[in-house]
Every structure is written in C-alpha cells, then in structure tokens.
Design a protein around this motif. Structure first.
Motif, PDB file in Angstrom:
ATOM      1  N   SER A  75     -54.571 -58.154  11.704  1.00 30.74           N
ATOM      2  CA  SER A  75     -53.409 -58.858  12.265  1.00 30.74           C
ATOM      3  C   SER A  75     -52.801 -59.848  11.279  1.00 30.74           C
ATOM      4  O   SER A  75     -51.588 -60.078  11.307  1.00 30.74           O
ATOM      5  CB  SER A  75     -53.799 -59.566  13.561  1.00 30.74           C
ATOM      6  OG  SER A  75     -54.807 -60.538  13.337  1.00 30.74           O
ATOM      7  N   GLU A  76     -53.596 -60.425  10.402  1.00 36.09           N
ATOM      8  CA  GLU A  76     -53.044 -61.359   9.417  1.00 36.09           C
ATOM      9  C   GLU A  76     -52.087 -60.644   8.473  1.00 36.09           C
ATOM     10  O   GLU A  76     -50.997 -61.148   8.173  1.00 36.09           O
ATOM     11  CB  GLU A  76     -54.153 -62.047   8.626  1.00 36.09           C
ATOM     12  CG  GLU A  76     -54.948 -63.058   9.421  1.00 36.09           C
ATOM     13  CD  GLU A  76     -55.905 -63.859   8.546  1.00 36.09           C
ATOM     14  OE1 GLU A  76     -56.049 -63.515   7.351  1.00 36.09           O
ATOM     15  OE2 GLU A  76     -56.509 -64.820   9.064  1.00 36.09           O
ATOM     16  N   GLN A  77     -52.484 -59.484   8.011  1.00 38.83           N
ATOM     17  CA  GLN A  77     -51.620 -58.726   7.104  1.00 38.83           C
ATOM     18  C   GLN A  77     -50.356 -58.259   7.821  1.00 38.83           C
ATOM     19  O   GLN A  77     -49.262 -58.268   7.241  1.00 38.83           O
ATOM     20  CB  GLN A  77     -52.370 -57.515   6.527  1.00 38.83           C
ATOM     21  CG  GLN A  77     -53.430 -57.863   5.513  1.00 38.83           C
ATOM     22  CD  GLN A  77     -54.729 -58.315   6.155  1.00 38.83           C
ATOM     23  OE1 GLN A  77     -55.019 -57.963   7.306  1.00 38.83           O
ATOM     24  NE2 GLN A  77     -55.518 -59.094   5.426  1.00 38.83           N
ATOM     25  N   LEU A  78     -50.473 -57.863   9.086  1.00 39.46           N
ATOM     26  CA  LEU A  78     -49.293 -57.434   9.837  1.00 39.46           C
ATOM     27  C   LEU A  78     -48.339 -58.599  10.069  1.00 39.46           C
ATOM     28  O   LEU A  78     -47.117 -58.431  10.021  1.00 39.46           O
ATOM     29  CB  LEU A  78     -49.711 -56.802  11.162  1.00 39.46           C
ATOM     30  CG  LEU A  78     -50.527 -55.508  11.056  1.00 39.46           C
ATOM     31  CD1 LEU A  78     -50.774 -54.930  12.448  1.00 39.46           C
ATOM     32  CD2 LEU A  78     -49.854 -54.489  10.157  1.00 39.46           C
ATOM     33  N   ALA A  79     -48.873 -59.787  10.313  1.00 35.98           N
ATOM     34  CA  ALA A  79     -48.015 -60.968  10.450  1.00 35.98           C
ATOM     35  C   ALA A  79     -47.287 -61.249   9.139  1.00 35.98           C
ATOM     36  O   ALA A  79     -46.084 -61.564   9.135  1.00 35.98           O
ATOM     37  CB  ALA A  79     -48.840 -62.182  10.862  1.00 35.98           C
ATOM     38  N   LEU A  80     -47.991 -61.111   8.014  1.00 38.09           N
ATOM     39  CA  LEU A  80     -47.359 -61.329   6.713  1.00 38.09           C
ATOM     40  C   LEU A  80     -46.293 -60.283   6.421  1.00 38.09           C
ATOM     41  O   LEU A  80     -45.292 -60.572   5.757  1.00 38.09           O
ATOM     42  CB  LEU A  80     -48.415 -61.320   5.605  1.00 38.09           C
ATOM     43  CG  LEU A  80     -49.241 -62.596   5.456  1.00 38.09           C
ATOM     44  CD1 LEU A  80     -50.439 -62.348   4.552  1.00 38.09           C
ATOM     45  CD2 LEU A  80     -48.387 -63.735   4.912  1.00 38.09           C
ATOM     46  N   ALA A  81     -46.487 -59.056   6.920  1.00 34.09           N
ATOM     47  CA  ALA A  81     -45.484 -58.012   6.716  1.00 34.09           C
ATOM     48  C   ALA A  81     -44.168 -58.367   7.411  1.00 34.09           C
ATOM     49  O   ALA A  81     -43.112 -57.866   7.024  1.00 34.09           O
ATOM     50  CB  ALA A  81     -46.002 -56.670   7.237  1.00 34.09           C
ATOM     51  N   CYS A  82     -44.232 -59.233   8.422  1.00 37.80           N
ATOM     52  CA  CYS A  82     -43.046 -59.673   9.164  1.00 37.80           C
ATOM     53  C   CYS A  82     -42.555 -61.049   8.713  1.00 37.80           C
ATOM     54  O   CYS A  82     -41.634 -61.605   9.327  1.00 37.80           O
ATOM     55  CB  CYS A  82     -43.360 -59.733  10.657  1.00 37.80           C
ATOM     56  SG  CYS A  82     -43.930 -58.194  11.381  1.00 37.80           S
ATOM     57  N   ALA A  83     -43.141 -61.602   7.655  1.00 38.77           N
ATOM     58  CA  ALA A  83     -42.961 -63.013   7.322  1.00 38.77           C
ATOM     59  C   ALA A  83     -41.860 -63.288   6.308  1.00 38.77           C
ATOM     60  O   ALA A  83     -41.532 -62.458   5.468  1.00 38.77           O
ATOM     61  CB  ALA A  83     -44.282 -63.580   6.782  1.00 38.77           C
ATOM     62  N   SER A  84     -41.325 -64.502   6.410  1.00 39.78           N
ATOM     63  CA  SER A  84     -40.556 -65.149   5.339  1.00 39.78           C
ATOM     64  C   SER A  84     -41.314 -66.439   5.055  1.00 39.78           C
ATOM     65  O   SER A  84     -40.997 -67.488   5.608  1.00 39.78           O
ATOM     66  CB  SER A  84     -39.123 -65.433   5.775  1.00 39.78           C
ATOM     67  OG  SER A  84     -38.434 -64.254   6.093  1.00 39.78           O
ATOM     68  N   HIS A  85     -42.344 -66.349   4.258  1.00 41.16           N
ATOM     69  CA  HIS A  85     -43.323 -67.424   4.163  1.00 41.16           C
ATOM     70  C   HIS A  85     -42.966 -68.489   3.133  1.00 41.16           C
ATOM     71  O   HIS A  85     -42.042 -68.328   2.327  1.00 41.16           O
ATOM     72  CB  HIS A  85     -44.718 -66.851   3.907  1.00 41.16           C
ATOM     73  CG  HIS A  85     -44.866 -66.134   2.594  1.00 41.16           C
ATOM     74  ND1 HIS A  85     -44.821 -66.776   1.385  1.00 41.16           N
ATOM     75  CD2 HIS A  85     -45.087 -64.819   2.312  1.00 41.16           C
ATOM     76  CE1 HIS A  85     -45.002 -65.921   0.406  1.00 41.16           C
ATOM     77  NE2 HIS A  85     -45.156 -64.711   0.932  1.00 41.16           N
ATOM     78  N   GLN A  86     -43.730 -69.552   3.169  1.00 39.11           N
ATOM     79  CA  GLN A  86     -43.485 -70.732   2.347  1.00 39.11           C
ATOM     80  C   GLN A  86     -44.020 -70.623   0.928  1.00 39.11           C
ATOM     81  O   GLN A  86     -43.768 -71.490   0.113  1.00 39.11           O
ATOM     82  CB  GLN A  86     -44.141 -71.966   2.997  1.00 39.11           C
ATOM     83  CG  GLN A  86     -43.552 -72.404   4.320  1.00 39.11           C
ATOM     84  CD  GLN A  86     -42.256 -73.143   4.128  1.00 39.11           C
ATOM     85  OE1 GLN A  86     -41.220 -72.522   3.924  1.00 39.11           O
ATOM     86  NE2 GLN A  86     -42.291 -74.459   4.179  1.00 39.11           N
ATOM     87  N   GLY A  87     -44.833 -69.609   0.663  1.00 42.95           N
ATOM     88  CA  GLY A  87     -45.473 -69.541  -0.641  1.00 42.95           C
ATOM     89  C   GLY A  87     -46.619 -70.519  -0.777  1.00 42.95           C
ATOM     90  O   GLY A  87     -47.013 -70.879  -1.892  1.00 42.95           O
TER      91      GLY A  87
END
Length: 341
Positions: A75-87
């Motif tokens: 689930s962590e990787q799937l959340a990241l696949a949907c992310a616009s993250h902060q780096g």
C-alpha cells in the motif's frame, strides 16, 4: 478552457478588511456512481487538463495489469504511485528502495530533477552542496509506477512517449473511466502526457473509483486498492503541511483527495459514491483548496469547525507583524449555486 470562460462562476474571494480584493472564477462538478451530476458550478462540459489530480487514474494499469503484484508492491508504494510528494526522506527513500529492488536505477527515470518541496531538506542539500536527482521529483512515485508497469510489459526505455505501451494503457483506462475519448494531451511537468477530459468526465471517473464494485472484478480491485492506499498513507500522497495530507488526516478513511497543478482538485468519496472535480481558471491553488474544503463540509464529510478544515475554508491573511488583514473564503454564489447538498 477558454471556450468556457464566460460560463465560469466566481467561487472564491479574497477580502482585505471589509473590502473584496481578489476573486477566483472556475468550475466544480460532483457526480454520483451512476454518472449523474449531483451538483455543478460553471460549465460541467468545460475541457480541462486534470494534471496531477488524476494520478490515481494513471496508476490503474499498474495494478490491474498484475505488474504491482508481480513486483510485490504494498500500500505504501501504491500511495506513492498516486503522489505529488514533498521530496522528504520518507518519500525518496521509499522510491529508491522500490525501484532498486526491481533492478532499476535513477537514470531510468524520465521525470527530471528538482530540489525537494520540503524546504528543510532542500536547505540541507544546498548547504551540503548536494544536487537534486530524479528521486526528489514530486512525481517520482508515479514514475516508479510507470517503470514497474513498463518492466512488466517489456516496453522500451522512453516510457513517457504518448505512443509507448505504458501511456497507451493509461489513455485506455482514462477514456474508459471518463466515458469519453480524450481530445488530446499536454505534456506535464514530469514529461508524461496528461490527457484532457471534461469536468464531468473527470468527476465521473472519480465516482467510479468511489464505487469500485461497479467496475468489474479486476479494475474494481485495482481502484479499491489505490483509494485505500491513499487514505491509509496521506503523508506519502503529499507531505507535512500540504492540503491533501492535512485534509485526509482530518477525515480518516472518508475521502481520497488529490491536488493538481494550475488549481485542479479532485476527491473520491466512498461513503457517498461521489467524485468531485474542481478547476480554478486563474490557477490559484489557494482557491481550489478553499473550494474542496467547502464542498467536503457541505457534504458532511468534514467538519467546518475542524482547525485543519478552517485553515482552508476561511484562510486567514496576516501581514508581516502577524496582524489579521483579511480572509480567503467561498463566495455567496458558491453557497447559493450548484444544488441543494
């Protein structure tokens, strides 16, 4: 969206004292699981680029193809696949671990590099003389998903090209979910194509993800896993201080929400079976954040007195001395229009 500018409505105003100082016009649509418009402001048929607000749609082929399971993604990787993250470290370390476990390198990415949006981390890097790499790109999670899908499909290295099998699978999922043929695409900040759709089309796709059981077993499971991953890991979808993360934390398990560049916002509401699409014409994110907060409150998903929601629903404007000078808030037209919610 120029052809729909005359049908946009004023949704948000910025007030300084007792005077309205700025205004933001745009469009918003709420669609239910049957594809019916529940409420709309402006033009529901306005053509728009959903930008990063559609990353959960772009991630559908990753899961429904079997690539995610073949790579052992959680689930962590799937959340990241949907992310616009902060780096931040919680993002970049996970991206690097994910891709290296598949034998992929930073050079395999095609998103480009930029300093993290996490200002503390960016400052540390500049002080240490460390240059950013593609892991720091806010879209590196999405691109990790593209690379994982590409490895599964056996495609060529240039996975961001519109005619590449990865992007063709994304476009097919996009058109099926929006129930329309995209009129074309623009190249996003991360170099991937971003397929255009209408406000209603985008909201329709989001509503389907809110009721994945309507999609059939394979796509339904994929949609459900992505939505659940976003709600389970709001800190990975964006980051500390970001509206997506803050709002999802304020209503745990009730909404998957995602911002996009140029003041696009989306929401998936599983309890209601609703999808929400927002676009502010002048690209002001402060306005799209205000509208999504107001809609979540009107629908009973969020509480108006929650301090996090208040931060966006009635954002305070303060000067350099900390004196309250005004507010950003929805217009009377917003509350009067749309539909009875």
């Amino acid at each position: 969206m120029t052809e729909s500018s005359d049908r946009a409505v004023e949704l948000v105003q910025t007030w300084r004292g007792e005077f309205p100082e700025s205004s933001h016009r745009g469009h918003a649509v709420i669609v239910d699981e049957t594809g019916q418009v529940v409420a709309s402001w402006g033009d529901e048929n306005a053509v728009m680029l959903p930008r990063s607000a559609c990353k959960m749609l772009q991630a559908l082929p990753l899961v429904e193809s079997g690539a995610a399971d073949a790579a052992g993604l959680g689930s962590e990787q799937l959340a990241l696949a949907c992310a616009s993250h902060q780096g931040s470290a919680i993002h970049t370390e996970r991206v690097e671990k994910w891709t290296s476990s598949l034998g992929l390198r930073e050079a395999d990415f095609r998103c480009g590099a930029h300093y993290p949006y996490d200002t503390d981390r960016a400052t540390e890097m500049r002080i240490d003389g460390e240059e950013p790499c593609q892991f720091h790109n806010n879209c590196s999670g999405k691109h990790s998903g593209f690379l994982t899908l590409n490895r599964h499909l056996g495609g060529g290295a240039e996975y961001v090209e519109a005619d590449h099998p990865v992007q063709q699978s994304v476009r097919a999922a996009h058109d099926e979910m929006t129930e329309d043929t995209s009129p074309g695409y623009g190249i996003d900040g991360c170099s991937a194509p971003n397929f255009a759709t209408t406000m209603k089309g985008f909201a329709t796709a989001l509503a389907k993800m809110a009721r994945p059981e309507t999609l059939g077993p394979t796509r339904g499971r994929a949609a459900s896993r992505l939505v659940e991953a976003m709600m389970a890991h709001p800190e990975l979808v964006a980051g500390e201080g970001r509206a997506c993360t803050q709002m999802m934390r304020a209503m745990p398990g009730r909404a998957a929400i995602k911002t996009g560049a140029e003041a696009v916002f989306s929401a998936i509401l599983p309890e209601h079976g609703f999808g929400i699409a927002i676009k502010i014409e002048d690209g002001a994110t402060r306005a799209s954040e205000c509208v999504i907060a107001a809609l979540l409150v009107r629908l009973g998903v969020a509480h108006a007195d929650d301090p996090v929601i208040q931060r966006y629903l009635a954002a305070e404007e303060r000067n350099r001395r900390g004196i309250l000078t005004g507010h950003i808030r929805p217009t009377e037209a917003f509350y009067a229009g749309g539909a009875a919610l």
